[in-house]
Design a protein around this motif. Structure first.
Motif, PDB file in Angstrom:
ATOM      1  N   LYS A  43       5.628   2.268  -3.931  1.00  0.00           N
ATOM      2  CA  LYS A  43       5.731   1.159  -2.976  1.00  0.00           C
ATOM      3  C   LYS A  43       4.699   1.312  -1.867  1.00  0.00           C
ATOM      4  O   LYS A  43       4.064   0.329  -1.459  1.00  0.00           O
ATOM      5  N   ILE A  44       4.529   2.527  -1.369  1.00  0.00           N
ATOM      6  CA  ILE A  44       3.536   2.772  -0.314  1.00  0.00           C
ATOM      7  C   ILE A  44       2.134   2.484  -0.851  1.00  0.00           C
ATOM      8  O   ILE A  44       1.324   1.841  -0.193  1.00  0.00           O
ATOM      9  N   ALA A  45       1.864   2.963  -2.064  1.00  0.00           N
ATOM     10  CA  ALA A  45       0.538   2.743  -2.662  1.00  0.00           C
ATOM     11  C   ALA A  45       0.277   1.254  -2.853  1.00  0.00           C
ATOM     12  O   ALA A  45      -0.828   0.766  -2.577  1.00  0.00           O
ATOM     13  N   LYS A  46       1.278   0.524  -3.287  1.00  0.00           N
ATOM     14  CA  LYS A  46       1.120  -0.918  -3.504  1.00  0.00           C
ATOM     15  C   LYS A  46       0.817  -1.617  -2.184  1.00  0.00           C
ATOM     16  O   LYS A  46      -0.059  -2.481  -2.107  1.00  0.00           O
ATOM     17  N   SER A  47       1.521  -1.220  -1.134  1.00  0.00           N
ATOM     18  CA  SER A  47       1.262  -1.788   0.193  1.00  0.00           C
ATOM     19  C   SER A  47      -0.123  -1.416   0.691  1.00  0.00           C
ATOM     20  O   SER A  47      -0.845  -2.244   1.246  1.00  0.00           O
ATOM     21  N   ALA A  48      -0.491  -0.154   0.505  1.00  0.00           N
ATOM     22  CA  ALA A  48      -1.778   0.340   1.008  1.00  0.00           C
ATOM     23  C   ALA A  48      -2.951  -0.368   0.342  1.00  0.00           C
ATOM     24  O   ALA A  48      -3.963  -0.635   0.999  1.00  0.00           O
ATOM     25  N   THR A  49      -2.823  -0.680  -0.928  1.00  0.00           N
ATOM     26  CA  THR A  49      -3.949  -1.306  -1.636  1.00  0.00           C
ATOM     27  C   THR A  49      -4.242  -2.710  -1.113  1.00  0.00           C
ATOM     28  O   THR A  49      -5.330  -3.226  -1.332  1.00  0.00           O
ATOM     29  N   LYS A  50      -3.299  -3.299  -0.401  1.00  0.00           N
ATOM     30  CA  LYS A  50      -3.535  -4.627   0.167  1.00  0.00           C
ATOM     31  C   LYS A  50      -4.396  -4.557   1.428  1.00  0.00           C
ATOM     32  O   LYS A  50      -5.000  -5.544   1.817  1.00  0.00           O
ATOM     33  N   SER A  51      -4.433  -3.381   2.070  1.00  0.00           N
ATOM     34  CA  SER A  51      -5.168  -3.303   3.331  1.00  0.00           C
ATOM     35  C   SER A  51      -6.228  -2.207   3.370  1.00  0.00           C
ATOM     36  O   SER A  51      -6.877  -2.027   4.387  1.00  0.00           O
ATOM     37  N   LEU A  52      -6.403  -1.477   2.277  1.00  0.00           N
ATOM     38  CA  LEU A  52      -7.377  -0.385   2.245  1.00  0.00           C
ATOM     39  C   LEU A  52      -8.376  -0.568   1.116  1.00  0.00           C
ATOM     40  O   LEU A  52      -8.052  -1.140   0.081  1.00  0.00           O
ATOM     41  N   THR A  53      -9.548  -0.059   1.331  1.00  0.00           N
ATOM     42  CA  THR A  53     -10.510   0.091   0.248  1.00  0.00           C
ATOM     43  C   THR A  53     -10.551   1.581  -0.044  1.00  0.00           C
ATOM     44  O   THR A  53     -10.823   2.379   0.849  1.00  0.00           O
ATOM     45  N   THR A  54     -10.237   1.962  -1.267  1.00  0.00           N
ATOM     46  CA  THR A  54     -10.127   3.378  -1.598  1.00  0.00           C
ATOM     47  C   THR A  54     -11.330   3.852  -2.400  1.00  0.00           C
ATOM     48  O   THR A  54     -12.072   3.062  -2.972  1.00  0.00           O
ATOM     49  N   ASP A  55     -11.464   5.154  -2.460  1.00  0.00           N
ATOM     50  CA  ASP A  55     -12.451   5.790  -3.312  1.00  0.00           C
ATOM     51  C   ASP A  55     -12.143   5.413  -4.759  1.00  0.00           C
ATOM     52  O   ASP A  55     -10.982   5.179  -5.108  1.00  0.00           O
ATOM     53  N   SER A  56     -13.159   5.361  -5.606  1.00  0.00           N
ATOM     54  CA  SER A  56     -12.943   4.945  -6.996  1.00  0.00           C
ATOM     55  C   SER A  56     -11.942   5.839  -7.724  1.00  0.00           C
ATOM     56  O   SER A  56     -11.245   5.384  -8.624  1.00  0.00           O
ATOM     57  N   SER A  57     -11.838   7.120  -7.331  1.00  0.00           N
ATOM     58  CA  SER A  57     -10.875   8.006  -7.995  1.00  0.00           C
ATOM     59  C   SER A  57      -9.433   7.676  -7.598  1.00  0.00           C
ATOM     60  O   SER A  57      -8.488   8.157  -8.213  1.00  0.00           O
ATOM     61  N   LEU A  58      -9.243   6.840  -6.574  1.00  0.00           N
ATOM     62  CA  LEU A  58      -7.902   6.431  -6.147  1.00  0.00           C
ATOM     63  C   LEU A  58      -7.698   4.926  -6.347  1.00  0.00           C
ATOM     64  O   LEU A  58      -6.834   4.329  -5.724  1.00  0.00           O
ATOM     65  N   ALA A  59      -8.493   4.328  -7.209  1.00  0.00           N
ATOM     66  CA  ALA A  59      -8.514   2.870  -7.337  1.00  0.00           C
ATOM     67  C   ALA A  59      -7.297   2.276  -8.040  1.00  0.00           C
ATOM     68  O   ALA A  59      -7.103   1.075  -7.993  1.00  0.00           O
ATOM     69  N   SER A  60      -6.459   3.080  -8.671  1.00  0.00           N
ATOM     70  CA  SER A  60      -5.265   2.530  -9.322  1.00  0.00           C
ATOM     71  C   SER A  60      -4.027   2.886  -8.511  1.00  0.00           C
ATOM     72  O   SER A  60      -4.010   3.868  -7.777  1.00  0.00           O
ATOM     73  N   LEU A  61      -2.993   2.070  -8.665  1.00  0.00           N
ATOM     74  CA  LEU A  61      -1.735   2.359  -7.968  1.00  0.00           C
ATOM     75  C   LEU A  61      -1.192   3.725  -8.371  1.00  0.00           C
ATOM     76  O   LEU A  61      -0.695   4.480  -7.535  1.00  0.00           O
ATOM     77  N   THR A  62      -1.302   4.052  -9.642  1.00  0.00           N
ATOM     78  CA  THR A  62      -0.796   5.341 -10.125  1.00  0.00           C
ATOM     79  C   THR A  62      -1.533   6.497  -9.454  1.00  0.00           C
ATOM     80  O   THR A  62      -0.908   7.436  -8.961  1.00  0.00           O
ATOM     81  N   SER A  63      -2.857   6.427  -9.411  1.00  0.00           N
ATOM     82  CA  SER A  63      -3.645   7.493  -8.778  1.00  0.00           C
ATOM     83  C   SER A  63      -3.316   7.615  -7.302  1.00  0.00           C
ATOM     84  O   SER A  63      -3.163   8.718  -6.770  1.00  0.00           O
ATOM     85  N   LEU A  64      -3.205   6.479  -6.623  1.00  0.00           N
ATOM     86  CA  LEU A  64      -2.902   6.496  -5.196  1.00  0.00           C
ATOM     87  C   LEU A  64      -1.498   7.031  -4.943  1.00  0.00           C
ATOM     88  O   LEU A  64      -1.282   7.823  -4.021  1.00  0.00           O
ATOM     89  N   GLU A  66       0.143   9.134  -6.892  1.00  0.00           N
ATOM     90  CA  GLU A  66       0.101  10.579  -7.175  1.00  0.00           C
ATOM     91  C   GLU A  66      -0.521  11.334  -6.004  1.00  0.00           C
ATOM     92  O   GLU A  66      -0.048  12.401  -5.619  1.00  0.00           O
ATOM     93  N   PHE A  67      -1.580  10.770  -5.419  1.00  0.00           N
ATOM     94  CA  PHE A  67      -2.187  11.391  -4.242  1.00  0.00           C
ATOM     95  C   PHE A  67      -1.180  11.445  -3.094  1.00  0.00           C
ATOM     96  O   PHE A  67      -1.031  12.471  -2.431  1.00  0.00           O
ATOM     97  N   ALA A  68      -0.468  10.352  -2.872  1.00  0.00           N
ATOM     98  CA  ALA A  68       0.542  10.317  -1.808  1.00  0.00           C
ATOM     99  C   ALA A  68       1.616  11.377  -2.040  1.00  0.00           C
ATOM    100  O   ALA A  68       2.005  12.091  -1.114  1.00  0.00           O
ATOM    101  N   ARG A  69       2.082  11.500  -3.275  1.00  0.00           N
ATOM    102  CA  ARG A  69       3.109  12.523  -3.576  1.00  0.00           C
ATOM    103  C   ARG A  69       2.566  13.925  -3.357  1.00  0.00           C
ATOM    104  O   ARG A  69       3.291  14.824  -2.956  1.00  0.00           O
ATOM    105  N   SER A  70       1.273  14.130  -3.586  1.00  0.00           N
ATOM    106  CA  SER A  70       0.690  15.458  -3.375  1.00  0.00           C
ATOM    107  C   SER A  70       0.701  15.829  -1.894  1.00  0.00           C
ATOM    108  O   SER A  70       0.644  17.011  -1.541  1.00  0.00           O
ATOM    109  N   MET A  71       0.792  14.839  -1.025  1.00  0.00           N
ATOM    110  CA  MET A  71       0.840  15.075   0.421  1.00  0.00           C
ATOM    111  C   MET A  71       2.249  15.432   0.888  1.00  0.00           C
ATOM    112  O   MET A  71       2.448  15.768   2.050  1.00  0.00           O
ATOM    113  N   ASN A  72       3.221  15.378  -0.001  1.00  0.00           N
ATOM    114  CA  ASN A  72       4.611  15.621   0.379  1.00  0.00           C
ATOM    115  C   ASN A  72       4.813  16.997   1.004  1.00  0.00           C
ATOM    116  O   ASN A  72       5.633  17.159   1.887  1.00  0.00           O
TER     117      ASN A  72
END
Length: 128
Positions: A43-64, A66-72
């Motif tokens: 849900k956070i990744a879906k929201s973030a993609t509406k207002s952020l431009t991400t690096d190509s390695s984080l360009a999918s909701l799944t990648s973003l 997973e990155f967010a969960r790694s910050m847990n």
């Protein structure tokens, strides 16, 4: 994008405000345990993609997500943000350049994964 409403209006001041915002955001996300579940991370990744431009390695909701969960496991209480120590350029006072020896000390500590010396945290351009 606040430039003149808060702080000193400089780019360096804005960077400092952005660091404060990101630390506050991370603290709030942690306090609500928003990274603890894949559903919340998505849900956070879906929201973030509406207002952020991400690096190509984080360009999918799944990648973003997973990155967010790694910050847990990151604890904002044990984090510190540091700006590269800079000084005003003597040739063009509208520019800043890396301040020596502080910036060299900072990069050395980062490369060696050691404690950053207090002196390396001081920036002549910001007075801090």
């Amino acid at each position: 994008r606040t430039r003149h409403g808060i702080g000193d209006g400089s780019d360096l001041g804005r960077i400092g405000l952005q660091q404060q915002f990101l630390m506050a955001l991370l603290s709030e996300v942690k306090s609500q345990d928003l990274l603890g579940s894949p559903a919340n991370s998505y849900k956070i990744a879906k929201s973030a993609t509406k207002s952020l431009t991400t690096d190509s390695s984080l360009a999918s909701l799944t990648s973003l997500a997973e990155f967010a969960r790694s910050m847990n496991g990151v604890d904002p209480a044990s984090m510190e943000t540091i700006m590269l120590p800079v000084a005003y350029d003597k040739i063009d006072p509208n520019r800043v350049i890396a301040s020596e020896p502080q910036s060299g000390q900072l990069w050395k500590a980062i490369r060696k994964d050691t404690t950053i010396p207090e002196e390396a945290k001081k920036s002549p351009a910001t007075g801090g």
